[in-house]
Scaffold this motif. Sequence first.
Motif, PDB file in Angstrom:
ATOM      1  N   PRO B  65      69.147  43.336  41.019  1.00 62.42           N
ATOM      2  CA  PRO B  65      70.543  43.758  41.042  1.00 62.42           C
ATOM      3  C   PRO B  65      70.779  45.139  40.429  1.00 62.42           C
ATOM      4  N   TYR B  66      69.729  45.767  39.925  1.00 60.89           N
ATOM      5  CA  TYR B  66      69.909  47.045  39.230  1.00 60.89           C
ATOM      6  C   TYR B  66      69.298  48.217  40.000  1.00 60.89           C
ATOM      7  N   GLU B  67      69.777  49.395  39.692  1.00 59.05           N
ATOM      8  CA  GLU B  67      69.209  50.591  40.314  1.00 59.05           C
ATOM      9  C   GLU B  67      67.941  51.016  39.594  1.00 59.05           C
ATOM     10  N   GLN B  68      67.963  50.834  38.279  1.00 59.59           N
ATOM     11  CA  GLN B  68      66.804  51.233  37.482  1.00 59.59           C
ATOM     12  C   GLN B  68      66.167  50.010  36.838  1.00 59.59           C
ATOM     13  N   THR B  69      64.870  50.080  36.643  1.00 58.17           N
ATOM     14  CA  THR B  69      64.169  48.969  36.019  1.00 58.17           C
ATOM     15  C   THR B  69      64.591  48.840  34.559  1.00 58.17           C
ATOM     16  N   SER B  70      64.635  47.634  34.093  1.00 57.32           N
ATOM     17  CA  SER B  70      65.050  47.383  32.710  1.00 57.32           C
ATOM     18  C   SER B  70      63.873  47.534  31.761  1.00 57.32           C
ATOM     19  N   TYR B  71      62.677  47.252  32.251  1.00 57.13           N
ATOM     20  CA  TYR B  71      61.542  47.133  31.360  1.00 57.13           C
ATOM     21  C   TYR B  71      60.306  47.711  32.006  1.00 57.13           C
ATOM     22  N   GLU B  72      59.355  48.089  31.183  1.00 55.12           N
ATOM     23  CA  GLU B  72      58.113  48.589  31.751  1.00 55.12           C
ATOM     24  C   GLU B  72      57.181  47.426  32.032  1.00 55.12           C
ATOM     25  N   LEU B  73      56.228  47.702  32.917  1.00 53.29           N
ATOM     26  CA  LEU B  73      55.296  46.677  33.354  1.00 53.29           C
ATOM     27  C   LEU B  73      53.894  47.227  33.148  1.00 53.29           C
ATOM     28  N   VAL B  74      53.087  46.528  32.357  1.00 49.05           N
ATOM     29  CA  VAL B  74      51.786  47.042  31.944  1.00 49.05           C
ATOM     30  C   VAL B  74      50.704  45.987  32.218  1.00 49.05           C
ATOM     31  N   THR B  75      49.539  46.440  32.619  1.00 46.49           N
ATOM     32  CA  THR B  75      48.441  45.490  32.860  1.00 46.49           C
ATOM     33  C   THR B  75      47.660  45.227  31.574  1.00 46.49           C
ATOM     34  N   LEU B  76      47.227  43.986  31.407  1.00 48.62           N
ATOM     35  CA  LEU B  76      46.349  43.626  30.296  1.00 48.62           C
ATOM     36  C   LEU B  76      44.900  43.676  30.744  1.00 48.62           C
ATOM     37  N   THR B  77      44.694  43.371  32.001  1.00 51.24           N
ATOM     38  CA  THR B  77      43.347  43.353  32.572  1.00 51.24           C
ATOM     39  C   THR B  77      43.410  44.090  33.909  1.00 51.24           C
ATOM     40  N   GLU B  78      42.254  44.331  34.504  1.00 52.71           N
ATOM     41  CA  GLU B  78      42.248  44.837  35.883  1.00 52.71           C
ATOM     42  C   GLU B  78      43.100  43.926  36.732  1.00 52.71           C
ATOM     43  N   SER B  79      43.950  44.502  37.558  1.00 50.94           N
ATOM     44  CA  SER B  79      44.885  43.670  38.308  1.00 50.94           C
ATOM     45  C   SER B  79      45.038  44.126  39.748  1.00 50.94           C
ATOM     46  N   THR B  80      45.363  43.172  40.587  1.00 49.09           N
ATOM     47  CA  THR B  80      45.724  43.481  41.964  1.00 49.09           C
ATOM     48  C   THR B  80      47.123  42.934  42.220  1.00 49.09           C
ATOM     49  N   LEU B  81      48.017  43.829  42.626  1.00 48.15           N
ATOM     50  CA  LEU B  81      49.399  43.422  42.875  1.00 48.15           C
ATOM     51  C   LEU B  81      49.755  43.604  44.343  1.00 48.15           C
ATOM     52  N   CYS B  82      50.637  42.778  44.833  1.00 46.90           N
ATOM     53  CA  CYS B  82      51.174  42.927  46.180  1.00 46.90           C
ATOM     54  C   CYS B  82      52.636  43.324  46.070  1.00 46.90           C
ATOM     55  N   PRO B  83      52.941  44.623  46.209  1.00 50.35           N
ATOM     56  CA  PRO B  83      54.334  45.042  46.140  1.00 50.35           C
ATOM     57  C   PRO B  83      55.059  44.632  47.419  1.00 50.35           C
ATOM     58  N   PHE B  84      56.307  44.224  47.266  1.00 48.26           N
ATOM     59  CA  PHE B  84      57.117  43.938  48.446  1.00 48.26           C
ATOM     60  C   PHE B  84      58.438  44.675  48.277  1.00 48.26           C
TER      61      PHE B  84
END
Lengths: 225, 225
Positions: B65-84
């Motif tokens: 619901p927001y234009e800007q992200t509220s929080y940062e997102l950080v990896t703890l380990t090597e990661s694979t993400l699927c952005p949608f």
Amino acid sequence: MMATLEEDEVEFRAGDVVRGTSDEVESIYIVKEGWLFSAVELGDGRRQILEFFVPGDVVGLHDLPYEQTSYELVTLTESTLCPFPKERLGPVFETSRAVTGLLFTFSLIDHVIMLDRLKSIGRLAAKDRIAHLMLTVRSRLCITNDELGDHFFFPIPQAEMADALGLTPVTISRSKAELQQEGLIRWQRREVELLDRAALEKRTRFDARYQNLDTSWFTTLCGGY
Amino acid sequence: MMATLEEDEVEFRAGDVVRGTSDEVESIYIVKEGWLFSAVELGDGRRQILEFFVPGDVVGLHDLPYEQTSYELVTLTESTLCPFPKERLGPVFETSRAVTGLLFTFSLIDHVIMLDRLKSIGRLAAKDRIAHLMLTVRSRLCITNDELGDHFFFPIPQAEMADALGLTPVTISRSKAELQQEGLIRWQRREVELLDRAALEKRTRFDARYQNLDTSWFTTLCGGY
DNA sequence: CGCTTTCTTGAGTGTTATCAATCCACGTGG
DNA sequence: CCACGTGGATTGATAACACTCAAGAAAGCG
């Protein structure tokens, strides 16, 4: 639009337990009048207050996936609630994408508000936690009242503030006194005035989560009609 | 079903910032591999970690619901993400009530998890906060791994535990030592073993929010087909 | 006008924070 | 294979913030 969900009406006195913990999840509620809060009791006297609710709020959405309620729901003032039965939500979701989308959006916004409260309780000092909660409540009240200034009705007793902020009533009282001496707030009886809102917002890193919304999201959600 | 949302794939190294605070909200992510967390920086070195994410989690719903992200997102380990992408969610909501319902449900469950964490940070002692977080993570891991015992991979460094629980690394270390001496846990490197889970659940008033779901809700939500 | 509840204030305690030094695990390169 | 460097974890000493206990004041209610 939300009027769809406001059919019934039930009244409560101040201090009533609307719903206990581990009750069956029967319905959500729209708050028509009054202030409420949800809380968990830890059994040894400790209690955590989770959310405060004011007129216009939807209560109990997040219990829907469960058989039993997670938290109790208690009134702070005389209140009028509009219960809407869980089993009748199915048809609503089927017929109204707008209502579905709105409820979904409310739940997402509430989630972000909870993240802010987590930050407040986890990392702010007592005085700042108090200020942060007041700013959050004010921000919520502004949705239904554009004209709201920095002086508003705030019927949360110090014992409840304590349980909401992970503090004790004694600390609330002392911190309140300090905030007043510093000229930042005035908090008497059931009213509060934020004398230097800009300063309070800065100290507490406050974000207005009920404002700054992306309007395009609603069309995305409701299909653009 | 969620495969609908897993089209693209992006990889990250451990410690990467996937998304900063106040970035534009462009997409949600499905976690395919790896552990991540979301956090707010308070600017003076203080930080609050809000949620941990493991494979199968949906990340970033509440930013929609927001234009800007509220929080940062950080990896703890090597990661694979699927952005949608956010703008492609509209069509999904239109065509699949099942996916909409599932996302809505995830968001409601996550909300309850956050309420539990609020209780933990607000009202539990340091040792119990640590135990509570471990129980929560385990409960989440059990969704995708029935067979998970009380001994599992737990790649959260003590500094991150501290920022998640409103404590300091020093307190984490000392509390960990005590929990181990009491024979309640064993926590070495990036693995943890809960030696007396029943006792830990009792002390922390833990509820398994990912379990105990009301299955009838899904048919309510998805229309019974 | 009493009674009760809520709030305030004081004194002493305790849990967690802070500061700082050391230790350990692990990866790197010689 | 071992010396070295780095970042994370541990430990000790001290300080600070909030808690507890307890008494008294003020406000709300009948």
